[in-house]
Write an enzyme that holds these catalytic residues in place. Structure first.
Site, PDB file in Angstrom:
ATOM      1  N   LYS A   1      17.437  -7.031  26.322  1.00  0.00           N
ATOM      2  CA  LYS A   1      18.308  -6.642  25.625  1.00  0.00           C
ATOM      3  C   LYS A   1      19.343  -5.522  26.181  1.00  0.00           C
ATOM      4  O   LYS A   1      20.541  -5.629  26.262  1.00  0.00           O
ATOM      5  CB  LYS A   1      17.880  -6.298  24.093  1.00  0.00           C
ATOM      6  CG  LYS A   1      18.902  -6.255  22.935  1.00  0.00           C
ATOM      7  CD  LYS A   1      18.195  -6.038  21.795  1.00  0.00           C
ATOM      8  CE  LYS A   1      17.401  -7.156  21.298  1.00  0.00           C
ATOM      9  NZ  LYS A   1      16.686  -6.951  19.991  1.00  0.00           N
TER      10      LYS A   1
ATOM     11  N   ARG B   1      16.555  -0.526  18.515  1.00  0.00           N
ATOM     12  CA  ARG B   1      16.475  -2.100  18.851  1.00  0.00           C
ATOM     13  C   ARG B   1      15.431  -2.159  19.735  1.00  0.00           C
ATOM     14  O   ARG B   1      15.474  -1.519  20.718  1.00  0.00           O
ATOM     15  CB  ARG B   1      17.689  -2.837  19.162  1.00  0.00           C
ATOM     16  CG  ARG B   1      18.962  -2.401  18.372  1.00  0.00           C
ATOM     17  CD  ARG B   1      20.017  -2.875  19.085  1.00  0.00           C
ATOM     18  NE  ARG B   1      20.053  -4.605  18.867  1.00  0.00           N
ATOM     19  CZ  ARG B   1      20.847  -5.154  19.257  1.00  0.00           C
ATOM     20  NH1 ARG B   1      21.930  -4.910  20.286  1.00  0.00           N
ATOM     21  NH2 ARG B   1      21.024  -6.491  19.286  1.00  0.00           N
TER      22      ARG B   1
ATOM     23  N   GLY C   1      11.406 -12.184  16.906  1.00  0.00           N
ATOM     24  CA  GLY C   1      10.644 -11.580  15.668  1.00  0.00           C
ATOM     25  C   GLY C   1       9.687 -10.859  15.666  1.00  0.00           C
ATOM     26  O   GLY C   1       9.065 -10.181  14.889  1.00  0.00           O
TER      27      GLY C   1
ATOM     28  N   MET D   1       9.437  -8.024  17.854  1.00  0.00           N
ATOM     29  CA  MET D   1       9.603  -6.474  17.747  1.00  0.00           C
ATOM     30  C   MET D   1      10.801  -6.182  16.617  1.00  0.00           C
ATOM     31  O   MET D   1      11.625  -6.874  16.356  1.00  0.00           O
ATOM     32  CB  MET D   1      10.501  -6.174  19.048  1.00  0.00           C
ATOM     33  CG  MET D   1       9.252  -6.388  20.157  1.00  0.00           C
ATOM     34  SD  MET D   1       7.930  -5.266  20.049  1.00  0.00           S
ATOM     35  CE  MET D   1       6.799  -5.895  21.163  1.00  0.00           C
TER      36      MET D   1
ATOM     37  N   ARG E   1      22.009 -13.448  25.511  1.00  0.00           N
ATOM     38  CA  ARG E   1      20.820 -14.023  26.290  1.00  0.00           C
ATOM     39  C   ARG E   1      20.930 -15.483  26.586  1.00  0.00           C
ATOM     40  O   ARG E   1      21.659 -16.190  25.725  1.00  0.00           O
ATOM     41  CB  ARG E   1      19.531 -13.718  25.616  1.00  0.00           C
ATOM     42  CG  ARG E   1      19.181 -14.228  24.369  1.00  0.00           C
ATOM     43  CD  ARG E   1      18.050 -14.209  23.638  1.00  0.00           C
ATOM     44  NE  ARG E   1      18.092 -14.458  22.292  1.00  0.00           N
ATOM     45  CZ  ARG E   1      17.461 -14.023  21.327  1.00  0.00           C
ATOM     46  NH1 ARG E   1      16.675 -13.034  21.340  1.00  0.00           N
ATOM     47  NH2 ARG E   1      17.342 -14.648  19.970  1.00  0.00           N
TER      48      ARG E   1
ATOM     49  N   HIS F   1      14.006 -17.785  11.920  1.00  0.00           N
ATOM     50  CA  HIS F   1      12.619 -17.509  12.592  1.00  0.00           C
ATOM     51  C   HIS F   1      12.051 -18.913  12.966  1.00  0.00           C
ATOM     52  O   HIS F   1      11.783 -19.267  14.148  1.00  0.00           O
ATOM     53  CB  HIS F   1      11.968 -16.946  11.961  1.00  0.00           C
ATOM     54  CG  HIS F   1      10.464 -16.585  12.592  1.00  0.00           C
ATOM     55  ND1 HIS F   1       9.511 -17.450  12.284  1.00  0.00           N
ATOM     56  CD2 HIS F   1      10.016 -15.981  13.541  1.00  0.00           C
ATOM     57  CE1 HIS F   1       8.366 -17.137  13.019  1.00  0.00           C
ATOM     58  NE2 HIS F   1       8.693 -16.237  13.890  1.00  0.00           N
TER      59      HIS F   1
ATOM     60  N   GLU G   1     -16.381 -26.812  44.879  1.00  0.00           N
ATOM     61  CA  GLU G   1     -16.261 -26.502  43.460  1.00  0.00           C
ATOM     62  C   GLU G   1     -17.593 -25.752  43.165  1.00  0.00           C
ATOM     63  O   GLU G   1     -17.876 -24.847  42.042  1.00  0.00           O
ATOM     64  CB  GLU G   1     -16.339 -27.586  42.481  1.00  0.00           C
ATOM     65  CG  GLU G   1     -17.492 -28.637  42.634  1.00  0.00           C
ATOM     66  CD  GLU G   1     -17.427 -29.975  41.687  1.00  0.00           C
ATOM     67  OE1 GLU G   1     -16.829 -30.038  40.641  1.00  0.00           O
ATOM     68  OE2 GLU G   1     -18.179 -30.918  42.168  1.00  0.00           O
TER      69      GLU G   1
ATOM     70  N   SER H   1     -11.125 -31.802  47.679  1.00  0.00           N
ATOM     71  CA  SER H   1     -10.451 -31.537  46.450  1.00  0.00           C
ATOM     72  C   SER H   1     -11.166 -30.298  45.693  1.00  0.00           C
ATOM     73  O   SER H   1     -12.398 -30.547  45.396  1.00  0.00           O
ATOM     74  CB  SER H   1     -10.700 -32.827  45.788  1.00  0.00           C
ATOM     75  OG  SER H   1     -10.064 -32.591  44.591  1.00  0.00           O
TER      76      SER H   1
ATOM     77  N   GLY I   1     -12.291 -28.736  42.751  1.00  0.00           N
ATOM     78  CA  GLY I   1     -12.533 -28.960  41.052  1.00  0.00           C
ATOM     79  C   GLY I   1     -12.647 -27.554  40.573  1.00  0.00           C
ATOM     80  O   GLY I   1     -13.802 -26.821  40.381  1.00  0.00           O
TER      81      GLY I   1
ATOM     82  N   ASP J   1     -15.440 -26.530  37.511  1.00  0.00           N
ATOM     83  CA  ASP J   1     -16.702 -26.024  37.822  1.00  0.00           C
ATOM     84  C   ASP J   1     -16.571 -24.545  38.871  1.00  0.00           C
ATOM     85  O   ASP J   1     -17.127 -23.490  38.783  1.00  0.00           O
ATOM     86  CB  ASP J   1     -17.317 -26.971  38.655  1.00  0.00           C
ATOM     87  CG  ASP J   1     -18.344 -27.774  37.848  1.00  0.00           C
ATOM     88  OD1 ASP J   1     -19.000 -27.211  37.117  1.00  0.00           O
ATOM     89  OD2 ASP J   1     -18.194 -29.063  37.987  1.00  0.00           O
TER      90      ASP J   1
ATOM     91  N   CYS K   1      -8.065 -31.094  41.622  1.00  0.00           N
ATOM     92  CA  CYS K   1      -8.397 -32.161  40.526  1.00  0.00           C
ATOM     93  C   CYS K   1      -8.925 -31.608  39.389  1.00  0.00           C
ATOM     94  O   CYS K   1      -8.976 -32.066  38.268  1.00  0.00           O
ATOM     95  CB  CYS K   1      -9.204 -33.295  40.911  1.00  0.00           C
ATOM     96  SG  CYS K   1     -10.781 -32.889  41.454  1.00  0.00           S
TER      97      CYS K   1
ATOM     98  N   TYR L   1      -1.790 -32.034  47.591  1.00  0.00           N
ATOM     99  CA  TYR L   1      -1.585 -32.492  46.291  1.00  0.00           C
ATOM    100  C   TYR L   1      -2.185 -31.832  45.217  1.00  0.00           C
ATOM    101  O   TYR L   1      -3.292 -31.166  45.324  1.00  0.00           O
ATOM    102  CB  TYR L   1      -1.836 -34.203  46.261  1.00  0.00           C
ATOM    103  CG  TYR L   1      -3.081 -34.493  46.376  1.00  0.00           C
ATOM    104  CD1 TYR L   1      -3.931 -34.457  45.183  1.00  0.00           C
ATOM    105  CD2 TYR L   1      -3.952 -34.579  47.406  1.00  0.00           C
ATOM    106  CE1 TYR L   1      -5.194 -34.716  45.383  1.00  0.00           C
ATOM    107  CE2 TYR L   1      -5.226 -34.694  47.569  1.00  0.00           C
ATOM    108  CZ  TYR L   1      -5.924 -34.943  46.489  1.00  0.00           C
ATOM    109  OH  TYR L   1      -7.464 -35.151  46.550  1.00  0.00           O
TER     110      TYR L   1
HETATM  111  P1  ADP Z   1      16.238  -9.342  17.035  1.00  0.00           P
HETATM  112  O1  ADP Z   1      15.716  -9.181  18.494  1.00  0.00           O
HETATM  113  O2  ADP Z   1      15.142  -9.312  15.968  1.00  0.00           O
HETATM  114  O3  ADP Z   1      17.309 -10.003  16.953  1.00  0.00           O
HETATM  115  P2  ADP Z   1      18.058  -7.049  17.312  1.00  0.00           P
HETATM  116  O4  ADP Z   1      17.837  -5.809  17.538  1.00  0.00           O
HETATM  117  O5  ADP Z   1      19.022  -8.119  17.860  1.00  0.00           O
HETATM  118  O6  ADP Z   1      16.743  -7.624  16.894  1.00  0.00           O
HETATM  119  O7  ADP Z   1      18.667  -6.689  15.717  1.00  0.00           O
HETATM  120  C1  ADP Z   1      18.701  -7.275  14.350  1.00  0.00           C
HETATM  121  C2  ADP Z   1      20.051  -7.501  14.031  1.00  0.00           C
HETATM  122  O8  ADP Z   1      20.720  -6.518  13.944  1.00  0.00           O
HETATM  123  C3  ADP Z   1      20.899  -8.360  14.816  1.00  0.00           C
HETATM  124  O9  ADP Z   1      21.355  -9.364  13.950  1.00  0.00           O
HETATM  125  C4  ADP Z   1      21.706  -7.403  15.564  1.00  0.00           C
HETATM  126  O10 ADP Z   1      22.983  -8.030  15.696  1.00  0.00           O
HETATM  127  C5  ADP Z   1      21.927  -6.534  14.422  1.00  0.00           C
HETATM  128  N1  ADP Z   1      22.393  -5.227  15.129  1.00  0.00           N
HETATM  129  C6  ADP Z   1      21.664  -4.471  15.790  1.00  0.00           C
HETATM  130  N2  ADP Z   1      21.948  -2.926  16.392  1.00  0.00           N
HETATM  131  C7  ADP Z   1      23.349  -3.220  15.668  1.00  0.00           C
HETATM  132  C8  ADP Z   1      24.286  -2.485  15.540  1.00  0.00           C
HETATM  133  N3  ADP Z   1      24.167  -1.216  16.344  1.00  0.00           N
HETATM  134  N4  ADP Z   1      25.510  -2.529  15.055  1.00  0.00           N
HETATM  135  C9  ADP Z   1      25.459  -3.848  13.953  1.00  0.00           C
HETATM  136  N5  ADP Z   1      24.500  -4.606  14.090  1.00  0.00           N
HETATM  137  C10 ADP Z   1      23.349  -4.393  14.879  1.00  0.00           C
HETATM  138 MG    MG Z   2      18.809 -10.053  18.290  1.00  0.00          MG
HETATM  139 MG    MG Z   3     -17.084 -30.535  38.939  1.00  0.00          MG
END
Ligand code: ADP
Ligand code: MG
Ligand code: MG
Length: 877
Positions: free
Chosen positions: A24, A94, A103, A105, A338, A456, A747, A766, A768, A771, A833, A853
């Protein structure tokens, strides 16, 4: 001495890499670099995370100082003040690991709010509702994420309020009501923690940063990491960024966008927009977002800039982008970009399209394919006729690939338990959260009621290549009552439903599935490139013509391991085999083997014919003999009658064959040493089959005979002599010329260490690895499952060494054996193998080690071809 730098402003960090900045952070720096509008901020490096853990989970003073300097810098350039009673600076905190872990972190928004700054924000924006809404969210996120307290009670307070007032949406809650809610939240905080909600933004931020570091080690993150083989040592970075407010009113909003369709790969922006909302609302799937046309209709100029910026970003990154954006009062900001997760089918189309558009070359296209998800392309879809007859009962978003049929499961635990009982299930949830990952892994498909293409469920399903239909609002899911209601029909865990991940349609009952087309279209095209670039050959492990045929369809170039023991288990053969084992004399044994030989020969003939023009490598009998003997009283009696012995005698023999440690017992070529007749019979079947097929087809057959579990040069020589005597005689009698090859499996560690001596008598090796791994680690594959999880938890081991080659240890034996073996015999043909022969990371290692191979199960063959090509492109040899 100057202190080491742990904190980097976005404008200064371009090019420092994901290792240091996390994905990020690196992305934010790069977006700024190419002129995309991004709110100001800085990255606290992954090194700071490691330092945090090394310092006993505290943030050292000098890192703290660097953080505050960086905040001062934002204050200077924005003219805002952190904690200021006028023009207050608010930030988000963030997380960002090297690779995105959806989801896993947690992010805290609106940090810096307290009664004073909230009042200032209200006054300066003239929008008290907005200030209070932000404040409310912040208290909730701080409590939940920084302090790790469940958000349920706070969520309930809002729900109760909405219910009382008859509101459907959060946005209907009034300013006055929000004021009360904020007070309630703070009171709640005080009750739970016995102290006031922290008002000092400096305290707030340090707690938040530490919380992100801590979340690197939470169970959800650990599960995801294990699943995707992400090393614990990487750590996560933290990004602190000035807030852009999407919840300021009707000219504000937030959304997510893909530069191409992540489900199909179609070249068209695919985006969702939620007016008057903050980022997390979209991702959490709390409100189902609107089509991006909404933004176009409301603010055409913003939309125009939006499209241009996305086009620019895709051109820059040369790949499909997944972006987060926020509009604050008509001003557009991007918060993240990303390379977007996509279905395997979309990945394939996008890679091919980008080649056609001249953006990337063929090699790059090959590298773009994720080998972990690749086998999902081989997944069946629904039978077209059956599908045409079926009537959908509901339609949601086509969020994940393939087709899935199964009985309804209402929770992750239930899905996992029922799957372990051999049942096929569909996980059905109102919405999913990271806790549901285990259930998603276990299920044939996932259906959710809420959430968009970036919820998610959708993101994780696409990453796993799991069939998923989400945002299916017509499906009312009650997880407590365990019912799925569609229209006036109620479904329970007894009912079977079918999901089509490519259309988003949900069907009642099971629908037949069909195999995908592997030779034409995008897949055929990509595999053409793959075969052009790879240097490793790919064979298959197969011992039936059916598996061999399937493997040919998948592109196998021969059989690298034909296990012969399976051939003895058939009903009409097992008795002969048992007679052979119970035989008292060589003559008796030979008589029993003579019954088996024609059956073995017929098996080999079928395999040779199926594999032509490729070779078939047959391994001589490997398992300990007791595995063939019956346990049940009835079968013992039957056997006793058949061989004219008493039940007691047979039982005695069975008891005699019992071994304390059969994996290290009387098996492998030890059987050939003690009972040369078995080896003779198998050799005879192998050679006679080759002679017969040669005669029938007019094609030359070159049998490969593999001696298992060799540990010693003289041992191999002994067995090889038996083979040669038998084979040469048969070939001479047939009056033909035929090349056959005798080699060995490596092996046992001793064999790897003495590979130079062994190679005197072996034309091929080959590995294995099953083992070899078991003997090198000194633990049994069948028992390791009991204690390996503790090793993962304690981070002593990070991956199952039976699935991914242990490059350090077992890998060293592999490279040693290759070197020693080729020193003796430069033409030594070498393969692998074991199970690792079909795993991408291991394949890269085998490529580098100079193997000829890999051999793997039929279904892994295409993945192995891809991985071999990627290895060759990355490491030309
Ligand atoms: P995740 O990796 O779970 O997407 P993010 O760090 O990207 O977590 O943030 C979660 C949400 O909050 C995302 O929709 C992101 O765009 C929003 N967000 C994060 N930082 C800011 C910011 N400085 N201003 C506005 N929205 C933010
Ligand atoms: Mg995000
Ligand atoms: Mg064997």
């Amino acid at each position: 001495m100057a202190e080491k730098k742990y904190v980097y402003p976005f404008e200064e960090s371009y090019g420092l890499g994901k290792e240091l900045l996390g994905g990020k952070g690196a992305g934010l720096a790069e977006m700024i670099h190419i002129g995309v509008p991004v709110p100001e901020g800085f990255t606290i490096s992954t090194e700071a995370c490691t330092l945090y853990y090394d310092s006993g989970k505290t943030i050292p003073e000098f890192v703290r100082n660097q953080i505050f300097e960086a905040i001062a810098r934002i204050e200077r350039s924005t003219g805002k003040t952190f904690g200021g009673s006028t023009n207050p600076l608010l930030v988000s905190v963030r997380s960002g690991a090297r690779v995105s872990m959806p989801g896993m972190m947690d992010t805290i928004l609106n940090l810096g709010l307290n009664d004073v700054t909230a009042a200032a924000l209200a006054k300066e924006t003239g929008n008290e509702r907005f200030a209070l809404d932000s404040y409310r969210r912040f208290i909730l996120m701080f409590t939940n994420i920084a302090k790790g307290h469940p958000r349920t009670d706070m969520d309930k307070m809002l729900e109760a309020l909405k219910e009382e007032r008859g509101y459907k949406l959060d946005t209907e809650v009034t300013t006055e009501e929000l004021k009360v809610l904020v007070a309630k939240y703070k009171e709640y905080y005080k009750t739970v923690f016995g102290e006031e909600f922290p008002t000092d933004p400096k305290v707030q931020i340090m707690e938040a940063v530490a919380a992100v570091f801590r979340s690197w080690d939470n169970p959800r993150a650990n599960t995801y990491r294990q699943m995707y083989g992400i090393p614990y040592s990487w750590g996560t970075a933290v990004n602190v960024q000035s807030m852009a407010f999407g919840n300021k009113g009707e000219t504000s909003g937030t959304g997510v966008a893909f530069s191409r369709n992540p489900g199909t790969g179609e070249k068209a922006i695919s985006a969702e927009y939620l007016p008057n909302a903050q980022g997390e609302d979209v991702v959490a799937g709390i409100r189902t977002p609107l089509h991006i046309e909404e933004l176009k209709a409301r603010m055409p100029e913003v939309y125009e800039q939006f499209v241009q910026t996305i086009t620019k970003m895709e051109a820059h990154y040369k790949d499909m982008q997944d972006m987060e954006f926020t509009v604050e009062d008509g001003k557009l900001y991007f918060l993240q970009t990303r390379n977007g997760k996509r279905t395997p089918a979309a990945a394939l189309k996008i890679a091919c399209d980008l080649v056609d558009e001249g953006v990337i070359d063929e090699k790059e296209a090959v590298l773009r394919m994720d080998p972990v998800a690749f086998d999902k392309l081989l997944l069946p879809g629904f039978n077209k006729d059956e599908l045409a007859k079926a009537t959908p009962i509901a339609t949601g978003l086509a969020a994940g690939p393939g087709a899935g049929t199964g009985a309804i499961a209402f929770s992750a635990e239930e899905a996992e338990a029922r799957k372990n009982n051999g049942e096929k299930v569909i996980l059905v949830r109102a919405e999913t959260s990271p806790e549901d990952i285990v259930g998603m892994v276990a299920a044939q498909g996932v259906l959710t009621m809420r959430g968009g293409m970036t919820s998610h469920a959708a993101v994780v399903a696409r990453g796993m290549g799991k069939c998923c239909v989400c945002g299916c609002t017509a499906a009312i899911i009650d997880e407590e009552k365990r019912t799925l209601t569609i229209g006036d029909k109620v479904y329970t865990d007894k009912d079977i439903i079918s999901l089509d991940g490519s259309t988003g349609k949900v069907y009642e009952g099971a629908i037949k599935t069909v195999e995908p087309d592997l030779t034409s279209g995008y897949f055929g095209r990509l595999m053409g490139w793959v075969d052009q670039y790879r240097q490793l050959h790919v064979r298959t492990n197969a011992d039936t013509p059916r598996d061999a045929k399937q493997a040919r369809v998948f592109g196998a170039e021969g059989i690298g391991l034909c296990r012969t023991e399976h051939m003895f288990f058939a009903k009409d053969r097992i008795l002969s085999m048992r007679k052979m084992i119970l035989a008292e004399t060589v003559e008796e044994r030979e008589a029993a083997l003579a019954e088996i030989e024609p059956m073995q020969q017929a098996d080999f003939e079928a395999l040779y014919e199926t594999m032509l023009p490729f070779n078939v490598n047959v391994r001589l009998l490997d398992p300990p003999l007791h595995e063939f003997l019956p346990q049940e009283e009835e079968l013992v009696k039957e056997l006793a009658d058949a061989v004219g012995k008493s039940v007691a005698e047979v039982k005695d023999k069975i008891a005699n064959l019992h071994e304390t440690n059969p994996m290290m017992g009387h098996r492998g070529c030890r059987l050939a040493v003690t009972y040369p007749e078995i080896c003779k019979m198998q050799t005879s079947a192998i050679i006679k089959a080759a002679i017969a097929v040669s005669a029938r087809t007019g094609k030359a057959i070159e049998p490969e005979i593999m001696v298992p579990l060799v540990l010693e040069e003289r041992e191999l020589k002994f067995v090889k002599n038996i083979i040669a005597e038998t084979a040469d005689k048969l070939i001479a009698e047939a009056g033909i010329t035929m090349n056959y090859h005798v080699g060995t499996m490596i092996e046992i560690p001793r064999a790897a260490l003495l590979a130079d001596e062994i190679a005197e008598h072996a034309e091929f090796f080959s590995f294995g690895t099953n083992d070899l791994t078991q003997m090198t680690f000194g633990f049994s594959r069948d028992d390791a499952g009991k204690f390996l999880p503790s090793y993962y938890d304690a981070k002593i081991l990070e991956e199952d060494p039976f699935k991914t080659l242990d490059q350090n240890g077992v890998g060293k034996l592999v490279t040693t054996a290759v070197k020693l073996g080729r020193a003796t015999r430069p033409t030594l043909h070498i393969g692998v193998c074991g199970e690792t022969g079909g795993e991408a990371k291991s394949i890269e290692f085998y490529h580098k080690a100079g193997l000829d191979y890999v051999s793997c199960s039929p279904f892994r063959v295409p993945v192995a071809r891809l991985a071999a090509a990627q290895a060759a492109i990355k490491n030309p040899r």
